[in-house]
Every structure is written in structure tokens, then in C-alpha cells.
Motif scaffolding. Structure first.
Motif, PDB file in Angstrom:
ATOM      1  N   GLY A  90       0.801  -1.225   0.000  1.00 56.11           N
ATOM      2  CA  GLY A  90       0.000   0.000   0.000  1.00 56.11           C
ATOM      3  C   GLY A  90       0.823   1.260   0.000  1.00 56.11           C
ATOM      4  N   VAL A  91       2.175   1.136  -0.044  1.00 51.98           N
ATOM      5  CA  VAL A  91       3.053   2.291  -0.044  1.00 51.98           C
ATOM      6  C   VAL A  91       3.327   2.709  -1.476  1.00 51.98           C
ATOM      7  CG1 VAL A  91       5.326   3.153   0.592  1.00 51.98           C
ATOM      8  CG2 VAL A  91       4.116   1.574   2.100  1.00 51.98           C
ATOM      9  N   ALA A  92       3.151   3.997  -1.790  1.00 47.53           N
ATOM     10  CA  ALA A  92       3.405   4.480  -3.129  1.00 47.53           C
ATOM     11  C   ALA A  92       4.870   4.289  -3.485  1.00 47.53           C
ATOM     12  CB  ALA A  92       3.020   5.952  -3.241  1.00 47.53           C
ATOM     13  N   HIS A  93       5.115   3.696  -4.638  1.00 44.24           N
ATOM     14  CA  HIS A  93       6.491   3.408  -5.042  1.00 44.24           C
ATOM     15  C   HIS A  93       7.101   4.592  -5.769  1.00 44.24           C
ATOM     16  CE1 HIS A  93      10.027   1.512  -6.561  1.00 44.24           C
ATOM     17  NE2 HIS A  93       9.626   1.568  -7.825  1.00 44.24           N
TER      18      HIS A  93
ATOM     19  N   SER B   8      16.670   5.317  -4.043  1.00 43.59           N
ATOM     20  CA  SER B   8      17.809   4.407  -4.073  1.00 43.59           C
ATOM     21  C   SER B   8      17.950   3.648  -2.763  1.00 43.59           C
ATOM     22  CB  SER B   8      19.094   5.193  -4.340  1.00 43.59           C
ATOM     23  OG  SER B   8      19.404   6.006  -3.212  1.00 43.59           O
ATOM     24  N   LEU B   9      18.874   2.687  -2.763  1.00 43.32           N
ATOM     25  CA  LEU B   9      19.202   1.949  -1.546  1.00 43.32           C
ATOM     26  C   LEU B   9      19.658   2.908  -0.454  1.00 43.32           C
ATOM     27  CD1 LEU B   9      19.766  -0.597   0.091  1.00 43.32           C
ATOM     28  CD2 LEU B   9      21.901  -0.872  -1.188  1.00 43.32           C
TER      29      LEU B   9
ATOM     30  N   ALA C 228      18.479  -8.433   4.952  1.00 41.80           N
ATOM     31  CA  ALA C 228      17.498  -9.523   4.965  1.00 41.80           C
ATOM     32  C   ALA C 228      16.457  -9.338   3.862  1.00 41.80           C
ATOM     33  CB  ALA C 228      16.816  -9.592   6.328  1.00 41.80           C
ATOM     34  N   ALA C 229      15.991  -8.110   3.664  1.00 43.19           N
ATOM     35  CA  ALA C 229      14.946  -7.847   2.677  1.00 43.19           C
ATOM     36  C   ALA C 229      15.451  -8.007   1.254  1.00 43.19           C
ATOM     37  CB  ALA C 229      14.383  -6.449   2.878  1.00 43.19           C
ATOM     38  N   LEU C 230      16.700  -7.642   1.026  1.00 44.65           N
ATOM     39  CA  LEU C 230      17.237  -7.589  -0.331  1.00 44.65           C
ATOM     40  C   LEU C 230      18.186  -8.735  -0.670  1.00 44.65           C
ATOM     41  CD1 LEU C 230      18.005  -3.762  -0.419  1.00 44.65           C
ATOM     42  CD2 LEU C 230      15.952  -4.941  -1.227  1.00 44.65           C
ATOM     43  N   GLY C 231      18.543  -9.534   0.335  1.00 45.99           N
ATOM     44  CA  GLY C 231      19.468 -10.630   0.086  1.00 45.99           C
ATOM     45  C   GLY C 231      20.875 -10.161  -0.204  1.00 45.99           C
TER      46      GLY C 231
ATOM     47  N   PRO D 132      18.817   1.540  -7.593  1.00 47.56           N
ATOM     48  CA  PRO D 132      17.382   1.819  -7.418  1.00 47.56           C
ATOM     49  C   PRO D 132      16.672   0.607  -6.805  1.00 47.56           C
ATOM     50  CG  PRO D 132      17.883   1.387  -9.719  1.00 47.56           C
ATOM     51  CD  PRO D 132      19.203   1.453  -9.009  1.00 47.56           C
ATOM     52  N   ILE D 133      15.683   0.888  -6.000  1.00 46.24           N
ATOM     53  CA  ILE D 133      14.913  -0.162  -5.320  1.00 46.24           C
ATOM     54  C   ILE D 133      13.601  -0.380  -6.069  1.00 46.24           C
ATOM     55  CG2 ILE D 133      13.723  -0.790  -3.173  1.00 46.24           C
ATOM     56  CD1 ILE D 133      16.772  -0.906  -3.028  1.00 46.24           C
ATOM     57  N   SER D 134      13.329  -1.628  -6.439  1.00 45.22           N
ATOM     58  CA  SER D 134      12.117  -1.947  -7.184  1.00 45.22           C
ATOM     59  C   SER D 134      10.905  -1.941  -6.262  1.00 45.22           C
ATOM     60  CB  SER D 134      12.249  -3.315  -7.846  1.00 45.22           C
ATOM     61  OG  SER D 134      12.238  -4.338  -6.851  1.00 45.22           O
ATOM     62  N   ALA D 135       9.726  -1.967  -6.857  1.00 45.84           N
ATOM     63  CA  ALA D 135       8.493  -2.003  -6.063  1.00 45.84           C
ATOM     64  C   ALA D 135       8.424  -3.267  -5.213  1.00 45.84           C
ATOM     65  CB  ALA D 135       7.285  -1.920  -6.992  1.00 45.84           C
ATOM     66  N   GLU D 136       8.856  -4.395  -5.768  1.00 45.18           N
ATOM     67  CA  GLU D 136       8.848  -5.652  -5.014  1.00 45.18           C
ATOM     68  C   GLU D 136       9.808  -5.583  -3.832  1.00 45.18           C
ATOM     69  OE1 GLU D 136       9.880 -10.397  -5.678  1.00 45.18           O
ATOM     70  OE2 GLU D 136       9.782  -9.038  -7.391  1.00 45.18           O
ATOM     71  N   GLU D 137      10.992  -5.044  -4.058  1.00 47.41           N
ATOM     72  CA  GLU D 137      11.964  -4.907  -2.982  1.00 47.41           C
ATOM     73  C   GLU D 137      11.465  -3.936  -1.923  1.00 47.41           C
ATOM     74  OE1 GLU D 137      16.118  -5.677  -5.433  1.00 47.41           O
ATOM     75  OE2 GLU D 137      15.172  -3.696  -5.489  1.00 47.41           O
TER      76      GLU D 137
END
Length: 288
Positions: A6-9, A14-15, A43-46, A59-64
Motif C-alpha cells: 500500500g506504499v506508493a512506489h 535508491s538503496l 534480509a529484505a534484499l538478500g 534503485p529499489i524496485s516495487a517488489e523490494e
């Protein structure tokens, strides 16, 4: 674009931007917000720590972003960091943890160190860990003494599942049994060491609100806090070999009570050792 959380991407975030954002929010509950930020993002990004620095402009994707948001939301709600990460370090081991098990604590490393004393690396001793939880104690002993025959008992099926998963990665030779204290053990088995970090809080203990995310049954023994310790001590003497040692973790105000229980049960060389903070933490006795 909106993530599943629900957070706007923001595709330009960036990281490094996320590092700053998490650090600022975590300051409200953590005394090490920068370190927690690195752990949660890893943990979230591996990613490992080096990648977090090297790829700061990535850049951080919507899934990430969704994965980061889930972990951050949990942490801000008070979920312990170990449960957010799904793993925790104990005695040099990286263990999987989940809400079904207690989070391994440095205090318990004192119990492991004492249990290893007098057991040579080439000693095929037999060791029993009662109420193993995540398997932390049993696995630490098995790793340090690979020739030892280590048995671990746990009554919670969910906790035992976590322990077995840890064991498959770290020490496949450990024997895992489901049941209540000594009940699932063959009556002929005798042990050189019996160790336990059982529930030892009273059901009105003032610390319980701070431990609300951890399993109640692994924390609370009963009205006095001594109930589980009493049961373990009562059954230990006949399960130990000659000169076998029982070692018990307990609360810092329970040392005298546990020593009295050990003396009354016929144990010799009864003593209490302190943890790194100087608090009475582990009491032991020897079968004569």
C-alpha cells in the motif's frame, strides 16, 4: 505505482535513500539504528554488508520496497529484530529463529561454556539438552565437541521443527526427541552432562510485557518460577552417569533456591556461576 503493502512506489528512490529512511524511523526504538538498518535491508534484499555500501545508489524496485516495508513495519510494532530477520547468532553459530522459539541470548552462552568444561574435544561424552527450543545449546555443544553424542528434547512440535532445521544445517548427528523433559528418553540412557535453560519466570513477572512476542510456554514456569527447575532436578540424578554434571540456567535471583534444590536431591559440588554481567546465572551439581 503502488506496492502490495500500500506504499506508493518512488522509482527514483535508491538503496541509500532507504538506508536514511529506516535509520531515522528506527531511532525511536533502537539504540543501534544504523546497525539494525543494515541488517533489515540485508534480509529484505538478500545483500551482504559490502553490497549495501558498494551498491548504495542502486534503485529499489516495487517488489523490494514491499519486502523492506514489511520488515520495517514489524520492527516498529515491537517485533524483536531476530524474528524480523529470521535468524540470530549464538556461540558463533547462525541459527534460524521464529516466534515458536525463544531468541538465543548471550546469558545462555555461559551455560554452554560451563557444559564444555572437562569435556575434551576427543571425548565421546553423552550430553542431554532439555527444552532445546531453537536447538542453540545442543548445537553449540555438538559443534564444539563433534565426537560427543548429543540428545535434545523439546515438547513443542513447532519449536522442535525449528531445532531440526538448524540441526540439518549445523550438526546432523544430534538426536532430536519430542516430549516432556525425560519422558521420551530410553530409560537405559545415562549422560555425562545434562543441560537446560528451562522456563524460569513466575507468571506475574514484571518482565513479561517486554517479552510478549516470545512464546509464553518457554518463559513462564508457574506461580513461583521454579516449577520446571524442580522437575528437571528431581529426575536428573538417575539419568546421570557417575560424576555426571547437571547444569541449569535460571534467573539472577534464583541461585540460592536452585542450590538448595540440588543439595536436597543429593548432588555434590553444588555451585553457581555468574554471567558476563556479574549476575548469578547457572547452577550446577555433580552426581557422586
Amino acid at each position: 505505482m503502488t506496492s502490495d503493502s500500500g506504499v506508493a512506489h518512488n522509482p527514483s528512490r535508491s538503496l541509500r535513500d532507504w538506508q536514511y529512511a529506516l535509520r531515522d524511523q528506527l531511532r525511536a526504538l533502537s539504540d543501534q539504528p544504523e546497525q539494525e538498518t543494515r541488517w533489515l535491508l540485508a534480509a529484505a534484499l538478500g545483500l551482504d554488508g559490502a553490497a549495501l555500501l558498494r551498491d548504495a545508489l542502486m534503485p529499489i524496485s516495487a517488489e523490494e520496497e514491499a519486502r523492506i516495508t514489511v520488515l520495517l513495519t514489524q520492527r516498529l510494532a515491537g517485533v524483536p529484530l531476530a524474528y524480523c530477520l529470521g535468524e540470530w547468532s549464538f556461540y558463533g553459530l547462525d541459527l534460524c529463529v521464529a516466534p515458536a522459539v525463544l531468541i538465543p541470548r548471550p546469558d545462555t552462552e555461559t551455560l554452554v561454556t560451563l557444559a564444555l568444561e572437562g569435556l575434551a574435544e576427543n571425548d565421546a561424552a553423552r550430553v542431554l539438552d532439555l527444552g532445546t527450543g531453537s536447538g542453540a545449546i545442543a548445537l553449540a555443544i555438538a559443534q564444539a565437541r563433534p565426537l560427543a553424542e548429543v540428545w535434545a528434547v523439546e515438547r513443542s512440535p513447532a519449536a522442535l521443527q525449528v531445532a531440526r532445521a538448524n540441526g540439518a544445517l549445523l550438526a546432523p548427528q544430534v538426536h532430536w526427541l519430542e516430549g516432556d523433559w525425560y519422558a521420551p528418553l530410553d530409560s537405559a540412557l545415562r549422560f555425562n552432562r545434562i543441560v537446560a535453560n528451562p522456563p524460569y519466570l513466575a507468571d506475574n513477572d514484571s518482565h513479561l510485557p517486554d517479552l510478549r512476542h516470545e512464546p509464553w510456554e518457554a518463559l513462564v514456569a508457574g506461580p513461583s518460577g521454579l516449577e520446571c527447575l524442580e522437575r528437571i532436578i528431581a529426575g536428573a540424578y538417575e539419568r546421570l552417569s557417575l560424576q555426571g554434571v547437571l547444569l541449569l540456567e535460571h534467573g539472577p535471583d534464583q541461585g540460592k533456591a536452585v542450590r538448595d534444590l540440588l543439595n536436597n536431591a543429593g548432588f555434590g559440588a553444588v555451585q553457581t556461576c555468574r554471567d558476563l554481567a556479574g549476575r548469578e546465572r547457572v547452577s550446577s551439581g555433580t552426581r557422586n
